[in-house]
Structures are given as C-alpha cells and as structure tokens.
Design an enzyme around this catalytic site. Structure first.
Site, PDB file in Angstrom:
ATOM      1  N   ASN A   1       0.835  -1.201   0.000  1.00 24.13           N
ATOM      2  CA  ASN A   1       0.000   0.000   0.000  1.00 24.13           C
ATOM      3  C   ASN A   1       0.872   1.254   0.000  1.00 24.13           C
ATOM      4  O   ASN A   1       1.957   1.270   0.563  1.00 24.13           O
ATOM      5  CB  ASN A   1      -0.957  -0.006   1.201  1.00 24.13           C
ATOM      6  CG  ASN A   1      -0.390   0.727   2.401  1.00 24.13           C
ATOM      7  OD1 ASN A   1      -0.482   1.946   2.498  1.00 24.13           O
ATOM      8  ND2 ASN A   1       0.225  -0.031   3.315  1.00 24.13           N
TER       9      ASN A   1
ATOM     10  N   PHE B   1      -1.941   8.014   4.352  1.00 21.05           N
ATOM     11  CA  PHE B   1      -2.746   8.552   5.462  1.00 21.05           C
ATOM     12  C   PHE B   1      -4.019   9.243   4.957  1.00 21.05           C
ATOM     13  O   PHE B   1      -4.347  10.364   5.374  1.00 21.05           O
ATOM     14  CB  PHE B   1      -1.936   9.547   6.304  1.00 21.05           C
ATOM     15  CG  PHE B   1      -0.877   8.945   7.166  1.00 21.05           C
ATOM     16  CD1 PHE B   1      -0.734   7.574   7.320  1.00 21.05           C
ATOM     17  CD2 PHE B   1       0.024   9.771   7.843  1.00 21.05           C
ATOM     18  CE1 PHE B   1       0.265   7.033   8.131  1.00 21.05           C
ATOM     19  CE2 PHE B   1       1.027   9.242   8.650  1.00 21.05           C
ATOM     20  CZ  PHE B   1       1.145   7.883   8.791  1.00 21.05           C
TER      21      PHE B   1
ATOM     22  N   SER C   1       5.399   4.905   8.868  1.00 23.54           N
ATOM     23  CA  SER C   1       4.824   4.649   7.551  1.00 23.54           C
ATOM     24  C   SER C   1       5.808   5.122   6.489  1.00 23.54           C
ATOM     25  O   SER C   1       6.369   6.211   6.596  1.00 23.54           O
ATOM     26  CB  SER C   1       3.495   5.393   7.388  1.00 23.54           C
ATOM     27  OG  SER C   1       3.083   5.356   6.031  1.00 23.54           O
TER      28      SER C   1
ATOM     29  N   ASN D   1       4.991   6.029   3.566  1.00 26.58           N
ATOM     30  CA  ASN D   1       4.235   6.733   2.531  1.00 26.58           C
ATOM     31  C   ASN D   1       4.013   8.212   2.803  1.00 26.58           C
ATOM     32  O   ASN D   1       3.295   8.880   2.056  1.00 26.58           O
ATOM     33  CB  ASN D   1       2.885   6.039   2.324  1.00 26.58           C
ATOM     34  CG  ASN D   1       3.053   4.586   1.921  1.00 26.58           C
ATOM     35  OD1 ASN D   1       3.862   4.267   1.069  1.00 26.58           O
ATOM     36  ND2 ASN D   1       2.306   3.696   2.569  1.00 26.58           N
ATOM     37  N   THR D   2       4.601   8.745   3.881  1.00 31.12           N
ATOM     38  CA  THR D   2       4.571  10.182   4.167  1.00 31.12           C
ATOM     39  C   THR D   2       6.008  10.671   4.194  1.00 31.12           C
ATOM     40  O   THR D   2       6.786  10.254   5.063  1.00 31.12           O
ATOM     41  CB  THR D   2       3.881  10.474   5.512  1.00 31.12           C
ATOM     42  OG1 THR D   2       2.509  10.074   5.434  1.00 31.12           O
ATOM     43  CG2 THR D   2       3.948  11.958   5.853  1.00 31.12           C
TER      44      THR D   2
ATOM     45  N   LYS E   1       5.243   3.224  17.021  1.00 30.96           N
ATOM     46  CA  LYS E   1       5.284   2.168  16.018  1.00 30.96           C
ATOM     47  C   LYS E   1       6.518   2.334  15.155  1.00 30.96           C
ATOM     48  O   LYS E   1       6.722   3.388  14.550  1.00 30.96           O
ATOM     49  CB  LYS E   1       4.020   2.199  15.153  1.00 30.96           C
ATOM     50  CG  LYS E   1       3.875   0.995  14.225  1.00 30.96           C
ATOM     51  CD  LYS E   1       2.472   0.918  13.645  1.00 30.96           C
ATOM     52  CE  LYS E   1       2.283  -0.354  12.829  1.00 30.96           C
ATOM     53  NZ  LYS E   1       0.888  -0.533  12.393  1.00 30.96           N
TER      54      LYS E   1
ATOM     55  N   ASN F   1       5.913  -1.868  11.471  1.00 28.22           N
ATOM     56  CA  ASN F   1       5.106  -1.349  10.380  1.00 28.22           C
ATOM     57  C   ASN F   1       5.420  -2.119   9.097  1.00 28.22           C
ATOM     58  O   ASN F   1       6.098  -3.145   9.129  1.00 28.22           O
ATOM     59  CB  ASN F   1       5.394   0.151  10.214  1.00 28.22           C
ATOM     60  CG  ASN F   1       4.177   0.930   9.735  1.00 28.22           C
ATOM     61  OD1 ASN F   1       3.436   0.490   8.868  1.00 28.22           O
ATOM     62  ND2 ASN F   1       3.976   2.115  10.295  1.00 28.22           N
TER      63      ASN F   1
END
Length: 357
Positions: free
Chosen positions: A115, A119, A183, A185-186, A218, A247
């Site tokens: 993915n 967010f 994450s 993705n940020t 996390k 994660n």
C-alpha cells in the site's frame, strides 16, 4: 466450530476479492458498519487468553492493526467479531485525500499487500467524535481496549506541535495512543524515529500532557540493527509505555512472485513475518521488561501468535491476513493458540511471554 459470522461472510470473500482492493476495503467497512455478519453481542473469550498490560485487561491478545479502520467507523463491530483490542487510524490533524490511485495492491501469490495510501482519512475532528460516542454508556463501548493511531499531514506538518494536539483530541476517549513514525508513505515521517528526534518529540508531548493514556511508538522493520538500541533507550527516556514491532517494509524479498511486487509502498503480510519476528526478539532483549511490546507483521496462524509472545510480545496485531481471510481468521487464531497451549501444558497465555529469550 464456525460461528454465524464465518458462515455468512466466508462464502462472499472470493467475490469480494474480484473487486479492486480499495473498493473491496470500502465495501468491508460499509458492511461492518451496517452490521452485516456481526454478532449482536461479543462472545466471551476463555480467561486463559486474557492479557494484562499497559494498565488494562485485554480479553485476548489478538488486535486489529491500524490502517483497516482509519476513521474509527467500525470499532464496535470489530470487537464483536472477536478481536481482543482495536486500533483505529492512522488519523491526522486535517483531513487529507492521500496519494493518487491505484495505491493498494494484493499480492495473492505471496499472501501479501503493498500500500501507498498516504494517510487518507477524515481528520481528527470527525475521528474524535466517533470515539466519544463509544463512551456514551452501556451498549456503546466495544468492551475491549481501543487505540488511536496518530500521524502527521503530508503538507504543513509540525510534529512537535501536531502530535500533542492530536493526543489532546483523543486522550479522554482512547485507551492508548500510538505515534505512527514509521509509515513509508509520508515523506520525512520515518526520520522522526531517530533517537534524538524521538526524545524531543516525546518531551514535547510530556510538556503538554502530564496525564494521558499509555503511549506507544510504532517502528519500521527497515531500521538498521545499530539504530534499534538508541531508539529503544530514547523511548524509555522519553516516557513511552510501549513499542509496536513493526510497520510495513520497503524491502522486496527475492521470493516475491506477484506481478505487483515492484509497486512502490509498504509491503505487509507473509513476506514480512521473519523480519518482524527477528526485530521483535532483539527489541524485547533490549527492552528487558521496561516497555510493553506489540508484535505485528505477517501473523496468520496460531503458531505465529505464539511465536511473537514467546519472543517477548504482550499482544499481537493482524491486518493483511484479515484482508485475505475475513472474520473467520479471528476464531481460527484463538482456537489454534489454545490448541498449542494445551499441547504445551500452559494454563495462561501470559506464561508463554518471553519463553524464547
């Protein structure tokens, strides 16, 4: 024995998996919110599965990881189908649409997911209202601990200000809070895991919130081995109560077979299992009982659950396996864990904690 939820939902899964993954996810959330296949009340767990950690009781050690219920819409239904705790989010201060689609991919051959959602969520205001409604009274609270997973917006973020603001909005409604610093993705988010930055971030939170729910951090599975010990010590020094290991990963094992293996984003599911377990074992050794630990990543069997607890986890979380198997997963995991406990002559799941350390 299958319960009514399994009987109603399981036959639908092959059809759901023919949909685009993000459409399937939305359908699952909508169905749960309408009560499709959800029991009227939660079945009681065997007391042998109960865990006490973070100052509270968890009826069983298997939780829903963040990412599934980003906006806190289906916390009660998830509890009713058997999870021992539910972590909603990741939620940010301001609503954001996330990254361009497509951004969610099933790697069926690998029992994995990639993915790069970014967010996407409704923002903390609507999220907090939903959590507050769970506190109305009897029949509203899900009956299991609820966590709020918190992140920063992609644009205009000020982490040392934003995370305390996020905690302020949920601290009266969540049983624990999680700082998602991992994450992939940020942009720039993972830099907040560094020991020096983490101490500053936790200090900023402590300065504003003398009283708050238990706070967990996390971590990413892609941390270099030499980075882990300083981060653990920073978490302890900064007053964190626990860590979630781990994660999603940016790594792409050579064993991946799916045509989506090269997609950008975080990989979760079966291919993450060994790295997440190895990292948990190392973190547990370093923590030495000073922090609560939640194992996450590639958990899909009762043996996986037991392995994480024996490696030092107090609790575990699932997500990708739930996406593949649906609600039937939870009952199966609990039955398999209890079977292993009987084979090993263990009376309580807590007796297994750290057995392999």
């Amino acid at each position: 024995m299958k319960d009514l939820t399994d009987i109603l939902i399981s036959p639908m899964l092959p059809l759901v998996r023919k949909l685009d993954p993000e459409q399937a996810h939305k359908l699952a959330i909508d169905a749960l919110s309408l009560g499709v296949g959800v029991p009227a009340k939660r079945q009681k767990d065997d007391p042998a599965l109960a865990v006490r950690t973070l100052g509270m009781r968890f009826p069983n050690p298997i939780g829903m990881a963040a990412g599934f219920d980003k906006n806190g819409r289906v916390i009660r239904p998830l509890a009713r189908i058997g999870f021992g705790f539910v972590e909603a989010g990741t939620v940010t201060l301001r609503p954001q649409a996330g990254n361009p689609k497509p951004r969610l991919f099933r790697l069926d051959e690998d029992r994995a997911v990639i993915n790069r959602m970014g967010f996407n969520n409704d923002g903390i205001d609507r999220f907090a209202v939903r959590l507050a409604k769970l506190q109305r009274g009897k029949g509203y609270h899900p009956g299991v601990p609820v966590g709020a997973n918190l992140g920063i917006n992609k644009i205009g973020a000020d982490p040392e200000k934003d995370y305390p603001d996020l905690i302020r909005r949920v601290k009266h409604y969540a049983d624990y809070v999680v700082l998602n610093l991992s994450s992939p993705n940020t942009p720039g988010l993972r830099s907040l895991q560094g020991a020096e930055r983490l101490v500053g971030l936790l200090s900023a939170i402590s300065a504003v919130h003398e009283e708050r729910p238990p706070l967990l951090v996390k971590l990413a599975p892609d941390l270099a081995d030499e980075e882990i010990a300083p981060i653990v010590e920073a978490a302890v020094a900064g007053g964190a109560d626990g860590l979630i290991i781990s994660n999603t990963t940016l790594a792409r094992p050579a064993t991946l077979r799916s045509r989506f293996a090269g997609e950008a984003g975080g990989l979760s599911g079966r291919p993450l299992r060994e790295r997440a377990l190895t990292m948990l074992r190392e973190v547990a050794r370093l923590v030495n009982g000073r922090l609560a630990l939640i194992g996450c990543g590639g958990i899909e069997t009762g043996a996986d659950v037991v392995d994480r607890i024996r490696a030092g986890a107090d609790l575990v979380q699932v997500y990708s396996a739930f996406a593949y198997e649906g609600p039937a997963l939870i009952g199966r995991l609990k039955r398999e864990v209890q079977g292993i406990m009987r084979e090993q002559g263990v009376e309580s799941i807590g007796d297994l904690k750290g057995a392999d350390l």
